[in-house]
Scaffold this active site. Structure first.
Site, PDB file in Angstrom:
ATOM      1  N   THR A   1       0.840  -1.197   0.000  1.00  0.00           N
ATOM      2  CA  THR A   1       0.000   0.000   0.000  1.00  0.00           C
ATOM      3  C   THR A   1       0.873   1.244   0.000  1.00  0.00           C
ATOM      4  OG1 THR A   1      -1.784   1.188   1.135  1.00  0.00           O
ATOM      5  CG2 THR A   1      -0.179   0.050   2.509  1.00  0.00           C
TER       6      THR A   1
ATOM      7  N   ASN B   1      -0.897   4.025   0.970  1.00  0.00           N
ATOM      8  CA  ASN B   1      -1.712   4.787   1.906  1.00  0.00           C
ATOM      9  C   ASN B   1      -0.994   4.857   3.251  1.00  0.00           C
ATOM     10  OD1 ASN B   1      -3.669   5.510   3.913  1.00  0.00           O
ATOM     11  ND2 ASN B   1      -5.315   4.863   2.548  1.00  0.00           N
TER      12      ASN B   1
ATOM     13  N   LYS C   1      -1.677   6.370   6.048  1.00  0.00           N
ATOM     14  CA  LYS C   1      -2.491   6.158   7.246  1.00  0.00           C
ATOM     15  C   LYS C   1      -2.778   4.679   7.446  1.00  0.00           C
ATOM     16  CE  LYS C   1      -4.748  10.694   7.389  1.00  0.00           C
ATOM     17  NZ  LYS C   1      -6.052  11.420   7.390  1.00  0.00           N
TER      18      LYS C   1
ATOM     19  N   ASP D   1      -7.766  -5.652   1.242  1.00  0.00           N
ATOM     20  CA  ASP D   1      -8.822  -4.894   0.589  1.00  0.00           C
ATOM     21  C   ASP D   1      -9.960  -4.849   1.590  1.00  0.00           C
ATOM     22  OD1 ASP D   1      -9.857  -3.356  -1.512  1.00  0.00           O
ATOM     23  OD2 ASP D   1     -11.087  -5.022  -2.189  1.00  0.00           O
ATOM     24  N   SER D   2     -10.467  -3.671   1.803  1.00  0.00           N
ATOM     25  CA  SER D   2     -11.481  -3.509   2.831  1.00  0.00           C
ATOM     26  C   SER D   2     -12.528  -2.521   2.362  1.00  0.00           C
ATOM     27  CB  SER D   2     -10.852  -3.033   4.143  1.00  0.00           C
ATOM     28  OG  SER D   2     -10.108  -1.850   3.938  1.00  0.00           O
TER      29      SER D   2
ATOM     30  N   TYR E   1     -14.194   5.961   5.841  1.00  0.00           N
ATOM     31  CA  TYR E   1     -15.523   6.201   6.417  1.00  0.00           C
ATOM     32  C   TYR E   1     -15.511   6.220   7.949  1.00  0.00           C
ATOM     33  CZ  TYR E   1     -17.133   5.143   1.680  1.00  0.00           C
ATOM     34  OH  TYR E   1     -17.334   5.148   0.314  1.00  0.00           O
TER      35      TYR E   1
ATOM     36  N   LYS F   1      -9.538   1.717  18.552  1.00  0.00           N
ATOM     37  CA  LYS F   1     -10.000   1.271  17.243  1.00  0.00           C
ATOM     38  C   LYS F   1      -9.396  -0.092  16.885  1.00  0.00           C
ATOM     39  CE  LYS F   1      -9.924   2.297  12.306  1.00  0.00           C
ATOM     40  NZ  LYS F   1      -9.379   3.155  11.227  1.00  0.00           N
TER      41      LYS F   1
END
Length: 222
Positions: free
Chosen positions: A28, A30, A32, A92-93, A177, A198
């Site tokens: 990834t 990304n 974050k 993948d989420s 989200y 989390k």
């Protein structure tokens, strides 16, 4: 190596202490997501060096064209292994909303079109649920995480957490989200939780804790 014995719901302990450092590529860019993945795995696998795609030479990455989370995750991990020769983890989420028949699902990151934009995706989802009452705002976050090892060994795990969609974004922590998703048994959105809170309940945290002993057993020493 087998995973440590744990009672249901317990957090697994560290796996592989004392072993030589081993390397795994998280497929990834990304940042974050990379921070989150590394944060969850590091206590479980302290001897593993975690790399991201920005840490290896660039290659042509595949489009996420599969119809399932597992299909897209395997596509990314297999490509990473082929181009780098490193064991690769990919995920993948997405968010599956009951009132939208399970959508946006695998289209979650690009729900409002390209370029990918979290704020726009959140706005579109709220517009689509504008007239939906609380009792029909159920949803689930799903993460499929895979490990592909050079030579063909592949492992697939899935994490899922149910919850509901808030009527407006709450806080700006996390990504995707997170400002809209309230997990079951919690009154705050993912974005309002601390990273540790989390991780304890999230779909990705659950999947990675299941994957950790598989990583310990399948990563070669560098």
């Amino acid at each position: 190596m087998t995973s440590p014995t744990a009672s249901p719901g317990a957090t697994p302990g560290p796996v592989g202490k004392g072993q030589a450092t081993r390397r795994v590529l998280l497929a990834t860019h990304n940042r974050k997501k990379l921070v989150e993945l590394d944060r969850i795995l590091r206590p479980l696998l302290p001897a593993v060096e975690v790399l991201g795609l920005d840490d290896v030479p660039a290659y042509d990455e595949p489009a996420e064209t599969e119809a399932t989370f597992a299909g897209n995750a395997l596509l990314k991990a297999r490509t990473a292994v082929a181009h780098t020769g490193l064991p690769a983890v990919a995920d993948d989420s997405g968010l599956c909303v009951d009132a939208l028949n399970g959508m946006p699902g695998v289209l979650s990151a690009r729900w409002s079109g390209r370029p990918k934009d979290d704020a726009r995706n959140n706005w579109l989802l709220l517009e689509q649920l504008a007239d939906v009452p609380d009792e029909r705002r159920g949803a689930a976050f799903v993460a499929c995480v895979v490990l592909v090892v050079p030579g063909g060994s592949e492992h697939v795990v899935e994490g899922r957490v149910g919850g509901s969609i808030a009527h407006a974004p709450r806080a700006d922590g996390g990504f995707g989200y997170d400002p809209l998703f309230v997990p079951e048994g919690v009154t705050r959105t993912f974005a309002e939780l601390s990273p540790e809170e989390k991780d304890a309940v999230s779909h990705r945290g659950r999947a990675l804790r299941e994957l950790a002993p598989l990583l310990a057993a399948n990563l070669p020493e560098s």
